[in-house]
Enzyme design. Structure first.
Site, PDB file in Angstrom:
ATOM      1  N   GLY A   1       0.656  -1.342  -0.161  1.00 18.94           N
ATOM      2  CA  GLY A   1       0.293  -0.366  -0.080  1.00 18.94           C
ATOM      3  C   GLY A   1       1.284   1.536   0.629  1.00 18.94           C
ATOM      4  O   GLY A   1       1.872   1.430   0.188  1.00 18.94           O
ATOM      5  N   HIS A   2       0.027   2.537  -0.062  1.00 19.52           N
ATOM      6  CA  HIS A   2       1.162   4.019   0.245  1.00 19.52           C
ATOM      7  C   HIS A   2       2.013   3.577   0.557  1.00 19.52           C
ATOM      8  O   HIS A   2       1.552   3.630   2.365  1.00 19.52           O
ATOM      9  CB  HIS A   2      -0.314   4.870  -0.643  1.00 19.52           C
ATOM     10  CG  HIS A   2      -1.193   4.922   0.490  1.00 19.52           C
ATOM     11  ND1 HIS A   2      -2.253   4.495   0.730  1.00 19.52           N
ATOM     12  CD2 HIS A   2      -1.369   5.714   1.552  1.00 19.52           C
ATOM     13  CE1 HIS A   2      -3.191   5.042   1.902  1.00 19.52           C
ATOM     14  NE2 HIS A   2      -2.637   5.745   2.543  1.00 19.52           N
ATOM     15  N   ASN A   3       2.620   4.631   0.731  1.00 22.46           N
ATOM     16  CA  ASN A   3       3.650   5.015   1.548  1.00 22.46           C
ATOM     17  C   ASN A   3       4.087   3.669   2.814  1.00 22.46           C
ATOM     18  O   ASN A   3       5.436   3.898   3.834  1.00 22.46           O
ATOM     19  CB  ASN A   3       3.044   5.998   2.744  1.00 22.46           C
ATOM     20  CG  ASN A   3       2.430   7.785   2.386  1.00 22.46           C
ATOM     21  OD1 ASN A   3       2.739   7.255   1.312  1.00 22.46           O
ATOM     22  ND2 ASN A   3       1.202   7.707   3.059  1.00 22.46           N
TER      23      ASN A   3
ATOM     24  N   GLY B   1      -1.105   0.879   4.001  1.00 18.10           N
ATOM     25  CA  GLY B   1      -0.892   1.491   4.084  1.00 18.10           C
ATOM     26  C   GLY B   1       0.107   2.410   5.167  1.00 18.10           C
ATOM     27  O   GLY B   1      -0.372   2.228   5.879  1.00 18.10           O
ATOM     28  N   SER B   2       1.619   2.709   5.507  1.00 18.90           N
ATOM     29  CA  SER B   2       1.961   3.041   5.603  1.00 18.90           C
ATOM     30  C   SER B   2       2.543   2.182   7.188  1.00 18.90           C
ATOM     31  O   SER B   2       3.452   3.078   7.888  1.00 18.90           O
ATOM     32  CB  SER B   2       1.543   4.836   6.033  1.00 18.90           C
ATOM     33  OG  SER B   2       1.024   5.540   5.960  1.00 18.90           O
TER      34      SER B   2
END
Length: 366
Positions: free
Chosen positions: A261-263, A280-281
């Protein structure tokens, strides 16, 4: 391609026995071998008697140290101190790689501002966008696209159908299997007021009321940064970051159908097996192994050298060096005790039922 037994042993830094001038033309399963003549033949991996017993007399094989090649009627053999490491060298020696002709295919579309290093092999219908930079020795299969401003290092291999979005950077020796997508937008949305998801995170399940809500897109301005010697499997997806980049460290290997996922940050020399999903993250340390179908919650840390068994679901921080298993993931030894206890539950239920019957009879007798 053929090399001699002696040359192959030297390349693999292994000991050899027998006729070292016999040509080796490829590799095969032990049962598929046959007598090797002057023109050469295939070599088999047979590191235990179970497999060596299926070798044909007169064949050639790779054996474990201490095995007797004469007992199997071999003409030549190579001895493997670490069989799987030797297999890596053997398969590398005979792998021709994808069939991509040298040069740039006439159907490829390359923006005039793009820079492609020397020795490139670029297949049919490849599209390379503006300001892209690609190092020397690139091999790019058919129907690959590379978006604006991406910068990819030397000895790149992109197999058919790979999608590299804009603003992706990668080091040297990146290998990407077919239909992987690197740099797609992150799955990031927000509602004008507190959403149901945010509410249950805050209350751990209690809902004050259900209201209509509309999702507003958060755009992905970050890119993807990939280190040296990374491999990415077929149909894997790596989302770009929202502001900062999604990162994958040096030497990390990513299997088919993995989702980052993003980040997300993944450290060096990690092994992410098929169907791993990292939300994410999340931050993954160095040398982490996530077996198939492992899921990692968003915004948590998984420390260096963690190993997660198949289908584990990681919801909270994991300290460095821990081996975990289960849903939710706990120490592997704890999970094994949990499984033993679960298997005992039917017996415990029977014992409880008998105890209840006994208590009931005693109470009736007063």
């Amino acid at each position: 391609m053929a090399i001699t037994i002696g040359q192959l042993a030297q390349a693999l830094e292994a000991k050899a026995w027998g006729d070292l001038d016999l040509p080796v033309t490829g590799a095969a399963e032990p049962q598929a071998t046959g007598p090797v003549g002057p023109e050469g033949g295939v070599i088999a991996m047979a590191m235990s008697p179970k497999y060596a017993d299926t070798l044909k007399p007169g064949s050639i094989a790779i054996l474990a140290e201490g095995m007797d090649p004469q007992a199997y009627g071999l003409k030549a053999a190579i001895f493997a101190p670490r069989p799987r490491l030797l297999m890596a060298g053997l398969t590398r020696a005979f792998d021709p790689g994808p069939d991509i002709a040298p040069g740039i295919h006439p159907t490829a579309v390359i923006d005039p501002s793009a820079q492609v290093g020397e020795g490139a092999a670029i297949g049919p219908f490849v599209v390379i966008g503006a300001d892209v930079r690609i190092g020397t020795g690139a091999r790019i299969g058919p129907h690959v696209s590379i978006g604006r401003g991406s910068c990819l290092g030397d000895d790149l291999l992109l197999n058919a159908g790979v999608r590299i979005a804009h603003g992706v950077t990668a080091g040297d020796r990146l290998i990407v299997q077919s239909n992987a997508v690197i740099g797609g937008d992150g799955f990031s949305f927000v509602t004008p007021e507190e959403s149901g998801i945010e509410e249950i995170r805050r209350t751990l399940g209690t809902r004050a009321g259900i209201k209509q809500q509309h999702w507003t897109r958060i755009h992905s301005l970050g890119g993807v940064e990939i280190g040296d010697d990374v491999e990415i499997g077929a149909n894997a997806t790596i989302d770009r970051g929202t502001i900062r980049a999604t990162r994958v460290g040096n030497g990390t290997k990513i299997d088919n159908l993995v989702m980052l996922g993003h980040n997300v940050t993944v450290g060096d020399d990690c092994l992410l097996c098929s169907q791993v999903g990292i939300a994410g993250s999340a931050r993954i340390g160095n040398r982490v192994v996530l077996a198939g179908k492992v899921g990692v919650n968003d915004n948590i840390d998984v420390g260096d050298d963690v190993i997660a068994g198949g289908a584990s679901k990681i919801f909270t921080r994991v300290p460095a060096g821990r081996v975990i298993l289960g849903n939710p993931a706990v120490k592997m030894e704890t999970q094994m005790e949990i499984q033993k206890a679960i298997r005992r539950l039917p017996r415990f239920a029977e014992q409880l039922a008998r105890l209840q019957e006994t208590v009931t009879r005693l109470l009736e007798k007063g």
